[in-house]
Design an enzyme around this catalytic site. Sequence first.
Site, PDB file in Angstrom:
ATOM      1  N   GLU A   1      -7.260   0.802   0.920  1.00  0.00           N
ATOM      2  CA  GLU A   1      -7.115  -0.530  -0.157  1.00  0.00           C
ATOM      3  C   GLU A   1      -8.524  -0.669  -0.353  1.00  0.00           C
ATOM      4  O   GLU A   1      -9.324  -0.646   0.270  1.00  0.00           O
ATOM      5  CB  GLU A   1      -6.520  -1.529   0.490  1.00  0.00           C
ATOM      6  CG  GLU A   1      -4.753  -1.315   0.679  1.00  0.00           C
ATOM      7  CD  GLU A   1      -4.197  -2.469   1.295  1.00  0.00           C
ATOM      8  OE1 GLU A   1      -4.820  -3.388   1.454  1.00  0.00           O
ATOM      9  OE2 GLU A   1      -3.082  -2.432   1.661  1.00  0.00           O
TER      10      GLU A   1
ATOM     11  N   HIS B   1      -1.143  -5.683  -2.222  1.00  0.00           N
ATOM     12  CA  HIS B   1      -1.160  -6.298  -1.065  1.00  0.00           C
ATOM     13  C   HIS B   1      -0.906  -7.872  -1.198  1.00  0.00           C
ATOM     14  O   HIS B   1      -1.776  -8.561  -0.793  1.00  0.00           O
ATOM     15  CB  HIS B   1      -2.384  -5.917  -0.024  1.00  0.00           C
ATOM     16  CG  HIS B   1      -2.016  -6.103   1.339  1.00  0.00           C
ATOM     17  ND1 HIS B   1      -2.798  -5.358   2.086  1.00  0.00           N
ATOM     18  CD2 HIS B   1      -1.269  -6.737   2.038  1.00  0.00           C
ATOM     19  CE1 HIS B   1      -2.403  -5.875   3.488  1.00  0.00           C
ATOM     20  NE2 HIS B   1      -1.504  -6.921   3.462  1.00  0.00           N
ATOM     21  N   ILE B   2       0.267  -8.347  -1.761  1.00  0.00           N
ATOM     22  CA  ILE B   2       0.696  -9.540  -2.012  1.00  0.00           C
ATOM     23  C   ILE B   2       1.809 -10.173  -1.001  1.00  0.00           C
ATOM     24  O   ILE B   2       2.296 -11.165  -1.358  1.00  0.00           O
ATOM     25  CB  ILE B   2       0.943  -9.959  -3.314  1.00  0.00           C
ATOM     26  CG1 ILE B   2       2.036  -9.084  -3.826  1.00  0.00           C
ATOM     27  CG2 ILE B   2      -0.651  -9.799  -4.135  1.00  0.00           C
ATOM     28  CD1 ILE B   2       2.337  -9.363  -5.684  1.00  0.00           C
TER      29      ILE B   2
ATOM     30  N   ILE C   1       9.276 -10.119  10.847  1.00  0.00           N
ATOM     31  CA  ILE C   1       9.249  -9.724   9.389  1.00  0.00           C
ATOM     32  C   ILE C   1      10.581  -8.968   9.190  1.00  0.00           C
ATOM     33  O   ILE C   1      11.322  -9.086   8.496  1.00  0.00           O
ATOM     34  CB  ILE C   1       8.070  -9.167   9.084  1.00  0.00           C
ATOM     35  CG1 ILE C   1       6.913 -10.107   9.067  1.00  0.00           C
ATOM     36  CG2 ILE C   1       8.195  -8.720   7.499  1.00  0.00           C
ATOM     37  CD1 ILE C   1       5.407  -9.658   8.768  1.00  0.00           C
TER      38      ILE C   1
ATOM     39  N   ARG D   1       1.258  -1.799   6.618  1.00  0.00           N
ATOM     40  CA  ARG D   1       0.102  -1.360   6.354  1.00  0.00           C
ATOM     41  C   ARG D   1       0.322  -0.048   5.972  1.00  0.00           C
ATOM     42  O   ARG D   1       1.173   1.035   6.229  1.00  0.00           O
ATOM     43  CB  ARG D   1      -0.623  -1.278   7.834  1.00  0.00           C
ATOM     44  CG  ARG D   1      -1.372  -2.699   8.302  1.00  0.00           C
ATOM     45  CD  ARG D   1      -2.267  -3.399   7.455  1.00  0.00           C
ATOM     46  NE  ARG D   1      -2.885  -4.449   8.038  1.00  0.00           N
ATOM     47  CZ  ARG D   1      -2.177  -5.692   7.477  1.00  0.00           C
ATOM     48  NH1 ARG D   1      -1.405  -5.709   6.686  1.00  0.00           N
ATOM     49  NH2 ARG D   1      -2.695  -6.873   8.281  1.00  0.00           N
TER      50      ARG D   1
HETATM   51  C1  DGY Z   1      -0.907 -10.013   7.003  1.00  0.00           C
HETATM   52  O1  DGY Z   1      -0.995 -10.958   7.353  1.00  0.00           O
HETATM   53  O2  DGY Z   1      -1.196  -8.903   8.073  1.00  0.00           O
HETATM   54  C2  DGY Z   1      -0.786  -9.639   5.713  1.00  0.00           C
HETATM   55  O3  DGY Z   1      -0.689  -8.166   5.389  1.00  0.00           O
HETATM   56  C3  DGY Z   1      -1.744 -10.468   4.912  1.00  0.00           C
HETATM   57  O4  DGY Z   1      -1.014 -10.530   4.001  1.00  0.00           O
END
Ligand code: DGY
Length: 337
Positions: A268, A286-287, A155, A239
Amino acid sequence: MKVFVTGKLSDKAAQALSNFAQVDAYESDEPMERSQVEERLEGKDALVCILGDRVDAELFTKRPQLKLVANVAVGYDNINISDANDSGVLITNTPGVLDNATADLAFGLLLAAARRIVEADGFVRRGEWTGWKRELMLGAELNGKTLGIIGMGRIGKAVAKRARAFGLNIIYARKGNDKKTDDELKKTFQAERVELNELCRRADFISVNCPLRADTRHLINKNQFDIMQPHCVLINTSRGAVIDEQALVQAMEERKIASCGLDVFENEPQVPEGLLALDNVVLAPHIGSATRETRAAMDELAVKGLIEAFNGKLPTNAVNPDVWQKFSAKLKTTASP
Ligand code: DGY
């Protein structure tokens, strides 16, 4: 074999799973209570769950027939891996399929926070706009600035790719010491590796993209806020607990940093009052992975790994592959009829 799913899977994944197993699925998109999960797991061989479902020794002890947990998320901090290892339960996650969606959201939050988009929207809706003004809603330009990326996994790299297109210079902090990865990051993104504190000192914008583990809990705390630049914009799509939330609220209230964009929170769905009260905070529920395409791909990957494992093949998305022998032995002795 019998599977319990703590929600509704997308069509293709649901079909593949029901072709393979007897499926019991929770009927709602609302989070399940732990006691409900325990109850519905009775007699099940596998659990397909989401990041809000806590999975630990207590659950494994109550449901000894459980052999596999497919977490429909790349992060698996909701699962106690050492407990899973002790109980011979194979855990899978969904890496690789949500990088673009999450990086898109990180950039959405970055632009929204840096250019005050949410604040501007409210201003227009409230009828406060009286005309073009030289100093109305001035924000920060991205081009030519420095983005610090904390965590340069899949990511983080997807964020870096977008950052280059916006003219940002990249510095990053990551775990691991292989020079090859750093050389590649330099070549691909002209990215410079630095220590965390140097990143915090130098970055105009910071994107948090590392997983939550014992060594990353509160990685960003008062010490880091104390050295960030007052114009710094902080984005978190990993997170919540990677950042000490109380320290963040204090830093925002004391204007130690300019603004932040948050998709994730320590507890959350609770969001601290201190953050809700501030205009220069952009909030999302959390989207990060919430696109139709990505959610379908996550479900499909979770189901694929599950089917592979029960067919005797170690899935590539297993997070605790060392448990494979124990899992295989358990499969032979406790298979459901
Ligand atoms: C993950 O995959 O860990 C994300 O936070 C979920 O959307």
